[in-house]
Design a protein around this motif. Structure first.
Motif, PDB file in Angstrom:
ATOM      1  N   ALA A   6       0.833  -1.203   0.000  1.00  0.00           N
ATOM      2  CA  ALA A   6       0.000   0.000   0.000  1.00  0.00           C
ATOM      3  C   ALA A   6       0.869   1.256   0.000  1.00  0.00           C
ATOM      4  O   ALA A   6       0.568   2.235  -0.700  1.00  0.00           O
ATOM      5  N   TYR A   7       1.958   1.218   0.751  1.00  0.00           N
ATOM      6  CA  TYR A   7       2.868   2.361   0.791  1.00  0.00           C
ATOM      7  C   TYR A   7       3.484   2.602  -0.592  1.00  0.00           C
ATOM      8  O   TYR A   7       3.536   3.732  -1.077  1.00  0.00           O
ATOM      9  N   LEU A   9       2.288   1.686  -3.487  1.00  0.00           N
ATOM     10  CA  LEU A   9       1.253   2.166  -4.395  1.00  0.00           C
ATOM     11  C   LEU A   9       1.006   3.657  -4.205  1.00  0.00           C
ATOM     12  O   LEU A   9       0.830   4.388  -5.179  1.00  0.00           O
ATOM     13  N   ALA A  10       0.999   4.097  -2.961  1.00  0.00           N
ATOM     14  CA  ALA A  10       0.789   5.520  -2.685  1.00  0.00           C
ATOM     15  C   ALA A  10       1.943   6.350  -3.235  1.00  0.00           C
ATOM     16  O   ALA A  10       1.723   7.416  -3.833  1.00  0.00           O
ATOM     17  N   VAL A  11       3.161   5.874  -3.058  1.00  0.00           N
ATOM     18  CA  VAL A  11       4.335   6.593  -3.575  1.00  0.00           C
ATOM     19  C   VAL A  11       4.300   6.629  -5.101  1.00  0.00           C
ATOM     20  O   VAL A  11       4.560   7.663  -5.715  1.00  0.00           O
ATOM     21  N   GLY A  13       1.734   6.570  -6.880  1.00  0.00           N
ATOM     22  CA  GLY A  13       0.634   7.440  -7.247  1.00  0.00           C
ATOM     23  C   GLY A  13       0.946   8.919  -7.081  1.00  0.00           C
ATOM     24  O   GLY A  13       0.127   9.770  -7.393  1.00  0.00           O
ATOM     25  N   ASN A  15       2.209  10.372  -4.044  1.00  0.00           N
ATOM     26  CA  ASN A  15       2.246  10.807  -2.650  1.00  0.00           C
ATOM     27  C   ASN A  15       3.616  10.446  -2.076  1.00  0.00           C
ATOM     28  O   ASN A  15       3.880   9.292  -1.755  1.00  0.00           O
ATOM     29  N   PRO A  18       3.174   9.102   2.307  1.00  0.00           N
ATOM     30  CA  PRO A  18       1.827   8.651   2.663  1.00  0.00           C
ATOM     31  C   PRO A  18       1.631   8.578   4.174  1.00  0.00           C
ATOM     32  O   PRO A  18       2.548   8.214   4.918  1.00  0.00           O
ATOM     33  N   SER A  19       0.444   8.942   4.615  1.00  0.00           N
ATOM     34  CA  SER A  19       0.116   8.882   6.039  1.00  0.00           C
ATOM     35  C   SER A  19      -0.551   7.542   6.346  1.00  0.00           C
ATOM     36  O   SER A  19      -0.872   6.763   5.442  1.00  0.00           O
ATOM     37  N   ASP A  22      -3.809   7.304   4.598  1.00  0.00           N
ATOM     38  CA  ASP A  22      -3.664   6.961   3.181  1.00  0.00           C
ATOM     39  C   ASP A  22      -3.526   5.452   3.012  1.00  0.00           C
ATOM     40  O   ASP A  22      -4.140   4.859   2.123  1.00  0.00           O
ATOM     41  N   LEU A  23      -2.713   4.845   3.854  1.00  0.00           N
ATOM     42  CA  LEU A  23      -2.504   3.398   3.761  1.00  0.00           C
ATOM     43  C   LEU A  23      -3.774   2.641   4.115  1.00  0.00           C
ATOM     44  O   LEU A  23      -4.116   1.646   3.461  1.00  0.00           O
ATOM     45  N   ILE A  26      -6.113   2.809   1.113  1.00  0.00           N
ATOM     46  CA  ILE A  26      -5.700   1.897   0.036  1.00  0.00           C
ATOM     47  C   ILE A  26      -6.034   0.456   0.405  1.00  0.00           C
ATOM     48  O   ILE A  26      -6.597  -0.290  -0.402  1.00  0.00           O
TER      49      ILE A  26
END
Length: 113
Positions: A6-7, A9-11, A13, A15, A18-19, A22-23, A26
């Motif tokens: 999830a981290y 994916l956020a990066v 994307g 971000n 990510p907080s 955010d995780l 996701i």
């Protein structure tokens, strides 16, 4: 692993940092359970670090992990017989190919007739 995925994916994307929310968002979007302890521990470990440096450090650690290689040991253990081992492997491959061709001929009909 879910938290790491999830981290990442956020990066990917966009971000950069990510907080925990955010995780959780996701992970919740795919129906995965979000363990708050795992998320907070992970975020504390990666806080202030560049993701590409973390990936590079992980690759270096994985490079030292043995991953198979048993075949190289068995070839080196047979002194003088190293040249005959590849020839035997080639003949086995040829036999397997011939068996496939023969088994197709033995059917006598096509599945699409």
């Amino acid at each position: 692993m879910k938290v790491i995925a999830a981290y990442l994916l956020a990066v990917l994307g966009g971000n950069a940092a990510p907080s925990a929310d955010d995780l959780r968002l996701i992970l919740g979007s795919v129906g995965a359970d979000a363990n708050d302890d795992n998320i907070s521990n992970f975020l504390s470990e990666v806080k202030g670090k560049d993701i590409t440096e973390l990936i590079a450090a992980g690759r270096e650690k994985l490079a030292s992990v043995p991953s198979g290689g048993g075949a190289a040991v068995s070839v080196s253990a047979a002194p003088g017989g190293g040249a005959s081992a590849p020839a035997a492997a080639e003949s086995k491959k040829e036999e397997k190919v011939e068996e496939k061709e023969e088994s197709d001929d033995d059917m006598g009909f096509s599945l699409f007739d």
